[in-house]
Design a protein around this motif. Structure first.
Motif, mmCIF file in Angstrom:
data_model
loop_
_atom_site.group_PDB
_atom_site.id
_atom_site.type_symbol
_atom_site.label_atom_id
_atom_site.label_comp_id
_atom_site.label_asym_id
_atom_site.label_seq_id
_atom_site.Cartn_x
_atom_site.Cartn_y
_atom_site.Cartn_z
ATOM 1 N N TYR C 88 0.813 -1.221 0.000
ATOM 2 C CA TYR C 88 0.000 0.000 0.000
ATOM 3 C C TYR C 88 0.844 1.267 0.000
ATOM 4 O O TYR C 88 0.542 2.222 -0.730
ATOM 5 C CB TYR C 88 -0.944 0.001 1.214
ATOM 6 N N ARG C 92 -0.232 4.332 -2.603
ATOM 7 C CA ARG C 92 -1.387 4.993 -1.999
ATOM 8 C C ARG C 92 -2.017 6.073 -2.871
ATOM 9 O O ARG C 92 -3.168 6.423 -2.694
ATOM 10 C CB ARG C 92 -1.060 5.517 -0.615
ATOM 11 N N MET C 118 -9.040 18.701 1.080
ATOM 12 C CA MET C 118 -8.159 17.764 1.782
ATOM 13 C C MET C 118 -7.824 16.556 0.921
ATOM 14 O O MET C 118 -6.783 15.924 1.104
ATOM 15 C CB MET C 118 -8.808 17.288 3.088
ATOM 16 N N GLY C 119 -8.695 16.253 -0.033
ATOM 17 C CA GLY C 119 -8.428 15.144 -0.937
ATOM 18 C C GLY C 119 -7.163 15.335 -1.753
ATOM 19 O O GLY C 119 -6.571 14.374 -2.233
ATOM 20 N N TYR C 121 -4.420 16.763 -0.579
ATOM 21 C CA TYR C 121 -3.231 16.851 0.268
ATOM 22 C C TYR C 121 -2.262 15.690 0.033
ATOM 23 O O TYR C 121 -1.057 15.855 0.132
ATOM 24 C CB TYR C 121 -3.622 16.867 1.755
ATOM 25 N N GLY C 122 -2.819 14.517 -0.251
ATOM 26 C CA GLY C 122 -1.978 13.343 -0.431
ATOM 27 C C GLY C 122 -0.999 13.512 -1.577
ATOM 28 O O GLY C 122 0.182 13.208 -1.443
ATOM 29 N N LEU C 124 -0.065 16.328 -2.785
ATOM 30 C CA LEU C 124 0.823 17.473 -2.526
ATOM 31 C C LEU C 124 2.002 17.053 -1.651
ATOM 32 O O LEU C 124 3.108 17.564 -1.794
ATOM 33 C CB LEU C 124 0.050 18.582 -1.801
ATOM 34 N N GLY C 125 1.778 16.133 -0.737
ATOM 35 C CA GLY C 125 2.847 15.740 0.187
ATOM 36 C C GLY C 125 3.016 16.758 1.292
ATOM 37 O O GLY C 125 2.179 17.653 1.470
ATOM 38 N N TRP C 126 4.100 16.629 2.056
ATOM 39 C CA TRP C 126 4.331 17.490 3.214
ATOM 40 C C TRP C 126 4.530 18.947 2.792
ATOM 41 O O TRP C 126 5.079 19.220 1.739
ATOM 42 C CB TRP C 126 5.556 17.042 4.004
ATOM 43 N N ILE C 127 4.071 19.850 3.652
ATOM 44 C CA ILE C 127 4.352 21.294 3.614
ATOM 45 C C ILE C 127 3.761 22.044 2.427
ATOM 46 O O ILE C 127 3.159 23.089 2.601
ATOM 47 C CB ILE C 127 5.872 21.571 3.730
ATOM 48 N N LYS C 128 3.845 21.521 1.193
ATOM 49 C CA LYS C 128 3.339 22.244 0.031
ATOM 50 C C LYS C 128 1.853 22.585 0.199
ATOM 51 O O LYS C 128 1.071 21.764 0.649
ATOM 52 C CB LYS C 128 3.544 21.398 -1.225
ATOM 53 N N ARG C 129 1.492 23.821 -0.178
ATOM 54 C CA ARG C 129 0.104 24.259 -0.017
ATOM 55 C C ARG C 129 -0.714 24.016 -1.273
ATOM 56 O O ARG C 129 -0.179 24.080 -2.374
ATOM 57 C CB ARG C 129 0.070 25.773 0.278
ATOM 58 N N ARG C 170 -14.536 14.483 -1.644
ATOM 59 C CA ARG C 170 -13.144 14.493 -1.194
ATOM 60 C C ARG C 170 -12.388 13.299 -1.780
ATOM 61 O O ARG C 170 -11.232 13.423 -2.189
ATOM 62 C CB ARG C 170 -13.110 14.444 0.335
ATOM 63 N N ALA C 171 -13.067 12.156 -1.862
ATOM 64 C CA ALA C 171 -12.417 10.983 -2.447
ATOM 65 C C ALA C 171 -12.267 11.147 -3.952
ATOM 66 O O ALA C 171 -11.248 10.758 -4.528
ATOM 67 C CB ALA C 171 -13.222 9.732 -2.119
ATOM 68 N N GLN C 174 -9.237 12.851 -5.126
ATOM 69 C CA GLN C 174 -8.000 12.072 -5.087
ATOM 70 C C GLN C 174 -7.684 11.443 -6.436
ATOM 71 O O GLN C 174 -6.570 11.014 -6.675
ATOM 72 C CB GLN C 174 -8.097 10.978 -4.009
#
Lengths: 375, 386, 263
Positions: C88, C92, C118-119, C121-122, C124-129, C170-171, C174
């Motif tokens: 996974y 992901r 929020m969908g 965000y995955g 985008l990864g850490w920190i990036k807006r 939201r899904a 993704q």
């Protein structure tokens, strides 16, 4: 002393300026981080942490013999963190519930701290006076260096918030989902918890162990009432916190014999009460007003619907009926009838009423909408 | 030991008993933090009462302060009901505000009120024997001894009279209501007793120790038993033990008695937390390890039952597919062999008849949600535990 | 004896995906335990690409647990999961998740649009807006679930059905290949239920795999083409038309079931 004089004094007097700045920064940082504590349903954790910090202060003094606030704060930080993780240990490994764990750590650590404090007071080296300021806080003992420390930590905290804003928000709202997106939720959790502990420890000298938790909760609880955006909530909580600090300092500075901590807490509580009552969208006052207005609308609609059912049975919808038949209907009053006339739904002729075209249509629509909703 | 020392220990012990009784119910009802809230928020009531009576041991003052405690509970519940903030935030908002009001009242009237905020937090147990109750010229003992003694006898009377009701409403509020006991009445009754006890113990041991004496003995007892009567008894014993040993610790260190009693409670809790036979940390960790292996064993046996293909029953499959580390796979295999659950023939594992029977029974219990039976069954089948 | 009445699908022929197709999700010997009580026991499961699958079973059968352990939220004590042949963690971005509606605090201070964002965000990864591109994607997803007019609503002011649509949006944002949904029809109105199932069918048509924890047995043949029966163990898995029968229902629920088809 009037307000103008006081403000001048804030800018000219070293001590007052330091205290005002210190409490303002403290209020801002605790308000900010308190928002997270409140949203995570960890409101009482702050209370436990602040009490748990007390033995750390005493032990740090016993080891180093120094009253330097930075040294003592490190002691507080360590014992605060031990308390926090012990609480988690109790909740995860035994069948004791979180409220018991919080109460245990809070009272046991505090009692141990008091034992150490009284023990220190009886020691002959006499350097001990002033440790008890950590009970209720004494803003007057703040030094410029303390304020600098607060400012630096607040700065770091702000940077971390800006960097990880997205992650914090996601984690607070839906931690499982955050995990499926590949975020390390343990890291986020530890980061938030550590900053909350840090903010609490930072405030001990000013507000004291006993009341520190209110600094965390009150600004956040007040801010939540005014906005539905997390960003605004955090900013507002910081502002409320800062103002509580400034006003609290002003009040306690202008009176004799008042510790700063309790006064700041009272000011923050006033913010909370005001917000609970007067917030336009969630406040109790407007909620009550809306409730009464809704009930009136409902009565009006019910009466109209009742009339509609009577009028329906006649071919001519404007066929007049006596007012008497309405008396059997619960919810009917003279007032509602008059309102219906005002709205041009009904015409009155002596003791007889009849629906107008407009009234009939409105009632028919009401009925349809109801039918849709019921589906 | 002089008579003052005996009196102090007597007072401390009575306070410990008086706190342990309502404390046990607070812990069981998941309301431990309410005692923290009450102990703080009675301060303004105490101060106002002191203005009126000028005597910390006056019954009027005790009732007035206890009333503030009950008001706190009601206020917290009211705020919770508005839905404006989450459950525990309400507690966290109310008691600091009320406590602050109390502190400020004391500070503003420092000249009239001989109340010291430190004393509020810590109590002045050492001075308790000097405030004597004198009835028509005869010294009948320290006032606080009488106060706490009366409170304790009322508490015990109520406990005996309403034991059944308390028990039912604590463990099953729904059932209590259907049997006609009002849960609300018992709830507020308990809150009233807790408030009065807090106030009565206040000037002896201080606010924070009251919380410790309510929660810690009950929590210790709860780690040792789940039987309500035994739990009450143990909580009382632990309370009295800490009270007396704490007194001597304070005597030895020349430190605060309240702080020392709490410290003894802390040590006691630490000890029980670590070493309680079934629910202590060490027992739990040991059992978790055992269960981890036994659940793994069950998993493995079921896997064997489900698959007849040789590929799925090869020893190496444990690592490749079941995804277990080497050590774990080995432990599980050994345990299964020791218990005669499996046979290994040329690296192909198969269930013995005993293993087959055990697995069928286990899955039956799990599917019908009678997990508890599995533990009994393990006793029947296992020669060696994990 | 329980009777399930099922409306027979009118005329629309169901395309059963060729079982020779790729395997989207493969579960091997999965065992999960809560407090050392097994909740899922030695599950082997292969979900072919492009199916719209229901997971059914009684309360406590481990339906949500299965999804959560596939997604790595719960750690299994044995077994492994792979998504298109890889673990996974590496895959992901191919997976989207709709949790149970009740799992979050709907009084959280945020808006519908914010939740849908929020969908993104995955990826985008850490920190990036999130930027304009992400916002556009979120608005499109809101449009798709018919929630565009509510984009700035606070989420507590939405009805249960609307909240569920937000979660679905939201899904969708993704933009995954496999969708996992935990009881998406729980507490929603009839209109929303139809809207959601239409979107799910659309997803399947475009080749996505959709896995749904489902409660309402009556709608299984109408909504889904693949089904897994679960009660701690896997009872059966396969095309609805082949395995949705009395035998499997009885094995799963422990009561006698009778499927009657209404023409």
């Amino acid at each position: 002393m009037d307000i103008k004089e006081y403000i001048e004094l804030v800018f000219s007097d070293y001590t007052l300026r330091t205290i005002t700045l210190g409490t303002a920064i403290l209020g801002a940082v605790t308000g900010m981080l308190g928002s997270f504590a409140v949203l995570r349903k960890q409101s009482l954790l702050g209370d436990a942490i602040s009490h748990a910090a007390l033995p750390g202060i005493a032990i740090a003094f016993l080891i180093t013999g120094s009253k330097d606030s930075n040294t003592l704060l490190i002691g507080a930080l360590v014992s605060g963190l031990i308390g926090t993780f012990w609480i988690r240990g109790i909740v995860t490994k035994t069948h004791l519930k979180s409220d018991t764990a919080l109460g245990l750590i809070l009272s046991l650590f505090f009692g141990f701290g008091m034992l150490l404090l009284t023990f220190i007071q009886k020691q002959p080296n006499a350097n001990q006076a002033g440790l008890d300021k950590y009970l209720f806080g004494q803003a007057a003992t703040l030094l410029e260096s303390d304020v600098w420390l607060m400012a630096i930590i607040t700065g770091i905290c702000l940077l971390v918030l800006l960097f990880f804003w997205k992650e914090f928000k996601l984690f607070l709202f839906d931690a499982d989902y955050a995990k499926t997106l590949g975020f390390n939720t343990t890291f986020i959790d530890v980061l938030i918890t550590s900053f909350i502990v840090l903010a609490i420890v930072l405030g001990l000298q000013t507000v004291g162990v006993v009341l520190m938790s209110a600094m965390l909760l009150a600004p956040a609880a007040a801010a939540r009432q005014w906005t539905n955006s997390l960003t605004n909530m955090v900013v507002l909580a910081a502002i409320f916190g800062a103002f509580s600090g400034v006003f609290g300092t002003a009040i306690s500075a202008s009176q004799n014999n008042l510790s700063t901590g309790p006064v700041i807490v009272i000011v923050a509580s006033v913010f909370v009460i005001f917000s609970f009552i007067f917030s336009p969208s969630r406040g109790l006052l407007f909620r009550q007003i809306r409730f009464i207005a809704n009930r009136r609308d409902l009565e009006l609609q019910k009466t109209l619907a009742f009339m509609y059912h009577i009028a329906e049975t006649h071919e001519n919808i404007s066929h007049p009926h006596t007012i008497k038949i309405l008396n059997n209907f619960q919810g009917y009053t003279r007032k509602t009838l008059k309102k219906l006339v005002d709205k041009n739904y009904v015409t009155l002729d002596g003791t007889m009423w009849s629906l107008t075209e407009k009234g009939f249509e409105t009632a028919a629509n009401l009925y349809n909408q109801q039918a849709i909703k019921d589906e | 030991m002089n008579s003052a020392q005996i009196e102090i220990q007597l007072i401390a012990s009575l306070v410990a008993i008086a706190c342990a009784i309502p404390g046990t119910f607070l812990v069981l009802r998941k309301m431990a933090m309410i005692s923290d809230a009450i102990s703080h928020s009675i301060l303004p009531g105490l101060v106002v009462g002191f203005f009126i009576t000028q005597d910390l041991n006056s019954p009027l003052l005790i009732l007035l302060a206890a009333l503030t405690g009950v008001i706190t509970v009601i206020l917290v519940e009211r705020i919770q009901k508005t839905g404006l903030v989450k459950e525990d935030t309400a507690i966290g908002l109310v008691f600091p505000a009320l406590f602050s009001i109390g502190v400020i009242l004391i500070a503003k009237n420092a000249n009239d009120v001989h109340l010291d905020v430190d004393a509020v937090l810590l109590g002045e147990l050492a001075f308790a024997p000097f405030d004597r109750l004198i009835i028509s010229g005869v010294d009948v003992g320290p006032k606080s001894l009488w106060v706490i003694g009366i409170i304790l006898s009322v508490t015990i009377t109520l406990l005996i009279a309403f034991f059944k009701e308390l028990k039912i409403s604590t463990f099953d509020a729904g059932l209590a209501a259907s049997l006609g006991f009002s849960p609300a009445l018992i709830h507020y009754g308990l809150m009233t007793v807790a408030s009065i006890t807090t106030v009565g113990s206040f000037d002896a041991v201080g606010a924070i120790l009251v919380v410790a004496l309510m929660i810690a003995p009950a929590a210790c007892a709860y780690l040792l038993t789940t039987d309500l009567k035994k739990m009450l008894g143990l909580a009382i014993i632990f309370g009295v033990f800490s009270a007396i040993s704490g007194y001597w610790l304070a005597h030895w260190l020349d430190a605060s008695i309240a702080g020392s009693i709490t410290t003894m409670l802390g040590l006691l809790f630490l000890f029980i937390y670590l070493f309680a036979p079934n629910k202590g940390l060490i027992a739990v960790i040991y059992r978790e390890k055992q269960q981890r292996i036994e659940v793994s064993l069950l998993t493995f046996l079921l896997h064997l039952k489900n698959h007849s293909e040789e590929r799925e029953r090869h020893v190496n499959h444990l690592q490749e597919h079941i995804n277990w580390q080497k050590v774990r796979a080995k432990t599980v295999l050994e345990l299964a062999l020791k218990n005669n659950m499996i046979l290994i023939d040329n690296k192909i594992v198969s269930l013995t008849q005993k293993g087959d029977e055990f697995t069928s029974k286990a899955i039956d219990y799990i599917i019908t949600n009678e997990d508890a039976q599995i533990e009994d069954m393990k006793d029947d089948f296992f020669l060696f535990r994990g | 004896m329980n009777r399930i009445k099922i409306m027979k699908e009118p005329s629309e022929k169901k395309e059963i995906p060729a079982s020779a197709g790729r395997i989207a999700v493969q579960v091997d010997d999965l065992t999960v335990a809560y407090n050392y009580k097994p909740v899922l026991w030695d599950i082997d499961l292969e979900i072919p690409e492009g199916v719209l699958m229901a997971i059914v079973g009684p309360n406590g059968a481990g339906k949500s647990t299965l999804i959560k352990s596939i997604l790595g939220i719960l750690k299994p004590i044995a077994g492994s999961v792979s998504i298109y042949g890889k673990p996974y963690d590496q895959q992901r971005k191919l997976v989207a998740y709709v949790p149970q509606k009740g799992s979050v605090d709907w009084d959280f201070p945020t808006t519908a649009l914010d939740v849908v964002m929020m969908g993104t965000y995955g990826s985008l990864g850490w920190i990036k807006r999130p930027g304009q591109k992400e916002k556009k994607a979120a608005l499109e997803a809101l449009e798709k679930v018919g929630m565009l007019p509510f984009k700035s609503r606070q989420i507590s002011q939405l009805s249960g059905g609307q909240q569920q649509r937000i979660f679905l949006a939201r899904a969708l944002v993704q933009d995954a290949s496999i969708y996992f949904m935990d009881e998406p029809f729980q507490g929603v109105d009839a209109t929303t239920e139809i809207a959601i199932i239409n979107i799910l069918k659309e997803l399947r048509k475009s080749g996505k795999t959709v896995i749904v924890v489902h409660h309402d047995l009556q709608t299984v043949p109408e909504y889904f083409d693949w089904v897994t029966f679960l009660n701690v163990k896997k009872i059966a898995t396969g095309p609805v038309k082949d395995i949705f029968n009395d035998d499997n229902l009885t094995k799963t629920y422990g009561i006698n079931y009778k499927v009657s088809i209404q023409e």
